[in-house]
Scaffold this motif. Structure first.
Motif, PDB file in Angstrom:
ATOM      1  N   CYS A 193     -25.106  64.517 -79.130  1.00 40.11           N
ATOM      2  CA  CYS A 193     -24.181  63.754 -79.983  1.00 40.11           C
ATOM      3  C   CYS A 193     -24.788  62.425 -80.422  1.00 40.11           C
ATOM      4  O   CYS A 193     -24.701  62.058 -81.598  1.00 40.11           O
ATOM      5  CB  CYS A 193     -22.867  63.505 -79.253  1.00 40.11           C
ATOM      6  N   THR A 194     -25.381  61.712 -79.488  1.00 39.87           N
ATOM      7  CA  THR A 194     -25.883  60.370 -79.794  1.00 39.87           C
ATOM      8  C   THR A 194     -27.255  60.394 -80.476  1.00 39.87           C
ATOM      9  O   THR A 194     -27.677  59.378 -81.021  1.00 39.87           O
ATOM     10  CB  THR A 194     -25.941  59.491 -78.536  1.00 39.87           C
ATOM     11  N   ALA A 195     -27.918  61.533 -80.468  1.00 48.71           N
ATOM     12  CA  ALA A 195     -29.214  61.644 -81.150  1.00 48.71           C
ATOM     13  C   ALA A 195     -29.056  61.935 -82.639  1.00 48.71           C
ATOM     14  O   ALA A 195     -30.025  61.836 -83.398  1.00 48.71           O
ATOM     15  CB  ALA A 195     -30.061  62.745 -80.506  1.00 48.71           C
ATOM     16  N   ARG A 196     -27.852  62.244 -83.061  1.00 47.43           N
ATOM     17  CA  ARG A 196     -27.617  62.557 -84.471  1.00 47.43           C
ATOM     18  C   ARG A 196     -27.897  61.322 -85.326  1.00 47.43           C
ATOM     19  O   ARG A 196     -27.483  60.210 -84.973  1.00 47.43           O
ATOM     20  CB  ARG A 196     -26.175  63.023 -84.676  1.00 47.43           C
ATOM     21  N   PRO A 197     -28.597  61.477 -86.441  1.00 48.38           N
ATOM     22  CA  PRO A 197     -28.916  60.322 -87.288  1.00 48.38           C
ATOM     23  C   PRO A 197     -27.679  59.526 -87.710  1.00 48.38           C
ATOM     24  O   PRO A 197     -27.714  58.287 -87.715  1.00 48.38           O
ATOM     25  CB  PRO A 197     -29.612  60.943 -88.497  1.00 48.38           C
ATOM     26  N   ALA A 198     -26.589  60.198 -88.032  1.00 47.31           N
ATOM     27  CA  ALA A 198     -25.373  59.482 -88.449  1.00 47.31           C
ATOM     28  C   ALA A 198     -24.813  58.647 -87.303  1.00 47.31           C
ATOM     29  O   ALA A 198     -24.328  57.531 -87.521  1.00 47.31           O
ATOM     30  CB  ALA A 198     -24.313  60.472 -88.942  1.00 47.31           C
ATOM     31  N   PHE A 199     -24.887  59.153 -86.082  1.00 49.81           N
ATOM     32  CA  PHE A 199     -24.404  58.389 -84.929  1.00 49.81           C
ATOM     33  C   PHE A 199     -25.262  57.142 -84.745  1.00 49.81           C
ATOM     34  O   PHE A 199     -24.740  56.042 -84.548  1.00 49.81           O
ATOM     35  CB  PHE A 199     -24.432  59.248 -83.659  1.00 49.81           C
ATOM     36  N   LYS A 200     -26.578  57.328 -84.839  1.00 46.91           N
ATOM     37  CA  LYS A 200     -27.489  56.185 -84.689  1.00 46.91           C
ATOM     38  C   LYS A 200     -27.242  55.131 -85.764  1.00 46.91           C
ATOM     39  O   LYS A 200     -27.231  53.928 -85.472  1.00 46.91           O
ATOM     40  CB  LYS A 200     -28.938  56.656 -84.725  1.00 46.91           C
ATOM     41  N   ARG A 201     -27.039  55.561 -86.996  1.00 49.20           N
ATOM     42  CA  ARG A 201     -26.773  54.607 -88.083  1.00 49.20           C
ATOM     43  C   ARG A 201     -25.464  53.861 -87.859  1.00 49.20           C
ATOM     44  O   ARG A 201     -25.386  52.643 -88.040  1.00 49.20           O
ATOM     45  CB  ARG A 201     -26.727  55.325 -89.443  1.00 49.20           C
ATOM     46  N   GLY A 202     -24.441  54.577 -87.466  1.00 43.75           N
ATOM     47  CA  GLY A 202     -23.149  53.958 -87.217  1.00 43.75           C
ATOM     48  C   GLY A 202     -23.203  52.960 -86.074  1.00 43.75           C
ATOM     49  O   GLY A 202     -22.656  51.859 -86.165  1.00 43.75           O
ATOM     50  N   LEU A 203     -23.880  53.326 -85.001  1.00 48.31           N
ATOM     51  CA  LEU A 203     -24.014  52.425 -83.858  1.00 48.31           C
ATOM     52  C   LEU A 203     -24.816  51.184 -84.232  1.00 48.31           C
ATOM     53  O   LEU A 203     -24.436  50.059 -83.893  1.00 48.31           O
ATOM     54  CB  LEU A 203     -24.666  53.155 -82.684  1.00 48.31           C
ATOM     55  N   GLU A 204     -25.893  51.379 -84.959  1.00 51.89           N
ATOM     56  CA  GLU A 204     -26.709  50.234 -85.382  1.00 51.89           C
ATOM     57  C   GLU A 204     -25.920  49.302 -86.294  1.00 51.89           C
ATOM     58  O   GLU A 204     -26.022  48.079 -86.187  1.00 51.89           O
ATOM     59  CB  GLU A 204     -27.993  50.706 -86.065  1.00 51.89           C
ATOM     60  N   ALA A 205     -25.118  49.854 -87.184  1.00 51.59           N
ATOM     61  CA  ALA A 205     -24.291  49.022 -88.063  1.00 51.59           C
ATOM     62  C   ALA A 205     -23.285  48.219 -87.240  1.00 51.59           C
ATOM     63  O   ALA A 205     -23.073  47.024 -87.504  1.00 51.59           O
ATOM     64  CB  ALA A 205     -23.568  49.893 -89.084  1.00 51.59           C
ATOM     65  N   GLN A 206     -22.685  48.850 -86.245  1.00 53.81           N
ATOM     66  CA  GLN A 206     -21.725  48.145 -85.396  1.00 53.81           C
ATOM     67  C   GLN A 206     -22.411  47.039 -84.606  1.00 53.81           C
ATOM     68  O   GLN A 206     -21.927  45.909 -84.545  1.00 53.81           O
ATOM     69  CB  GLN A 206     -21.052  49.128 -84.445  1.00 53.81           C
ATOM     70  N   ILE A 207     -23.542  47.340 -84.016  1.00 54.20           N
ATOM     71  CA  ILE A 207     -24.267  46.336 -83.240  1.00 54.20           C
ATOM     72  C   ILE A 207     -24.763  45.212 -84.149  1.00 54.20           C
ATOM     73  O   ILE A 207     -24.751  44.054 -83.776  1.00 54.20           O
ATOM     74  CB  ILE A 207     -25.426  47.000 -82.458  1.00 54.20           C
ATOM     75  N   GLY A 208     -25.157  45.586 -85.367  1.00 52.15           N
ATOM     76  CA  GLY A 208     -25.572  44.572 -86.336  1.00 52.15           C
ATOM     77  C   GLY A 208     -24.462  43.573 -86.626  1.00 52.15           C
ATOM     78  O   GLY A 208     -24.719  42.362 -86.734  1.00 52.15           O
ATOM     79  N   ASP A 209     -23.240  44.046 -86.723  1.00 53.34           N
ATOM     80  CA  ASP A 209     -22.101  43.152 -86.922  1.00 53.34           C
ATOM     81  C   ASP A 209     -21.932  42.204 -85.742  1.00 53.34           C
ATOM     82  O   ASP A 209     -21.654  41.017 -85.919  1.00 53.34           O
ATOM     83  CB  ASP A 209     -20.808  43.946 -87.143  1.00 53.34           C
ATOM     84  N   PHE A 210     -22.108  42.734 -84.541  1.00 55.09           N
ATOM     85  CA  PHE A 210     -22.000  41.873 -83.350  1.00 55.09           C
ATOM     86  C   PHE A 210     -23.121  40.828 -83.328  1.00 55.09           C
ATOM     87  O   PHE A 210     -22.894  39.685 -82.951  1.00 55.09           O
ATOM     88  CB  PHE A 210     -22.043  42.717 -82.061  1.00 55.09           C
ATOM     89  N   ARG A 211     -24.314  41.239 -83.725  1.00 55.87           N
ATOM     90  CA  ARG A 211     -25.449  40.297 -83.752  1.00 55.87           C
ATOM     91  C   ARG A 211     -25.188  39.160 -84.724  1.00 55.87           C
ATOM     92  O   ARG A 211     -25.468  38.003 -84.432  1.00 55.87           O
ATOM     93  CB  ARG A 211     -26.727  41.026 -84.134  1.00 55.87           C
ATOM     94  N   LYS A 212     -24.648  39.499 -85.886  1.00 56.15           N
ATOM     95  CA  LYS A 212     -24.346  38.480 -86.884  1.00 56.15           C
ATOM     96  C   LYS A 212     -23.282  37.508 -86.381  1.00 56.15           C
ATOM     97  O   LYS A 212     -23.335  36.314 -86.687  1.00 56.15           O
ATOM     98  CB  LYS A 212     -23.859  39.129 -88.186  1.00 56.15           C
ATOM     99  N   ALA A 213     -22.319  38.010 -85.654  1.00 50.79           N
ATOM    100  CA  ALA A 213     -21.229  37.187 -85.160  1.00 50.79           C
ATOM    101  C   ALA A 213     -21.619  36.341 -83.949  1.00 50.79           C
ATOM    102  O   ALA A 213     -20.947  35.348 -83.648  1.00 50.79           O
ATOM    103  CB  ALA A 213     -20.021  38.048 -84.811  1.00 50.79           C
ATOM    104  N   ALA A 214     -22.698  36.711 -83.291  1.00 50.89           N
ATOM    105  CA  ALA A 214     -23.108  36.001 -82.054  1.00 50.89           C
ATOM    106  C   ALA A 214     -23.712  34.644 -82.345  1.00 50.89           C
ATOM    107  O   ALA A 214     -24.180  34.296 -83.357  1.00 50.89           O
ATOM    108  CB  ALA A 214     -24.093  36.851 -81.275  1.00 50.89           C
TER     109      ALA A 214
END
Length: 142
Positions: free
Chosen positions: A121-142
Motif C-alpha cells: 500500500c505505501t509503496a504505491r507512487p500515489a501514496f508516496k506523492r500524497g504523503l510527501e505533499a502532506q509532510i511538505g505542508d508540515f515543513r512549511k508550517a514549522a
C-alpha cells in the motif's frame, strides 16, 4: 469524509460496480471504527504516557487487544493483495493509514501478511506523492 468525497470522483478509489463500491466503503469504515480506536490506545500510551505507572500496566492488554483485531484483519486479507482482491481502493488507503500509526512498534510488522500488505500500500507512487505533499505542508508550517 475527504476520501469518500474524492472517491466519488475517482473510480480508482471507489469502484463503479455496486458490490465492489460497498466493500470499499465497508473497509474504509472498518479501518476507522474497528481498527483505529484500538491502534490509538497503544499509540496514545506510547506517545504521551510511556513513563506513567498506569500506562505500563495498561499497555500489555492494549497491545493484546489490538493484536486480536489485527489477527482478524490478517485472516480477512488472506492471500489477497488488497482487502478486496487485486484492486487497491479507498478501504486500503484508510487501512494503510491506520496501520502506519504503529510504525514505531513491531505490532503490525510482526504479522508477515500485514507487513507485506502495508508495504504494498505505501509503496504505491500515489501514496508516496500524497504523503510527501502532506509532510511538505508540515515543513512549511514549522
Amino acid at each position: 469524509a475527504i476520501v469518500l468525497y474524492i472517491g466519488e470522483r475517482s473510480e480508482a478509489l471507489l469502484p463503479r460496480e455496486a458490490g465492489a463500491r460497498h466493500r470499499a466503503t465497508q473497509w474504509l469504515i472498518a479501518a476507522l471504527n474497528s481498527i483505529e480506536p484500538f491502534v490509538m490506545d497503544v499509540a496514545r500510551i506510547d506517545a504521551f504516557y510511556p513513563n506513567e505507572e498506569w500506562a505500563k500496566l495498561r499497555r500489555p492488554s492494549a497491545v493484546e487487544f489490538v493484536q486480536k483485531r489485527l489477527g482478524a484483519l490478517s485472516r480477512s486479507l488472506g492471500d489477497k493483495a488488497y482487502l478486496d482482491g487485486d484492486r487497491f481502493t479507498a478501504g486500503d488507503l484508510m487501512m494503510a493509514t491506520v496501520l502506519r500509526i504503529l510504525s514505531h512498534t513491531d505490532i503490525v510488522t510482526g504479522d508477515k501478511r500485514l507487513a507485506a500488505y502495508l508495504d504494498r500500500c505505501t509503496a504505491r507512487p500515489a501514496f508516496k506523492r500524497g504523503l510527501e505533499a502532506q509532510i511538505g505542508d508540515f515543513r512549511k508550517a514549522a
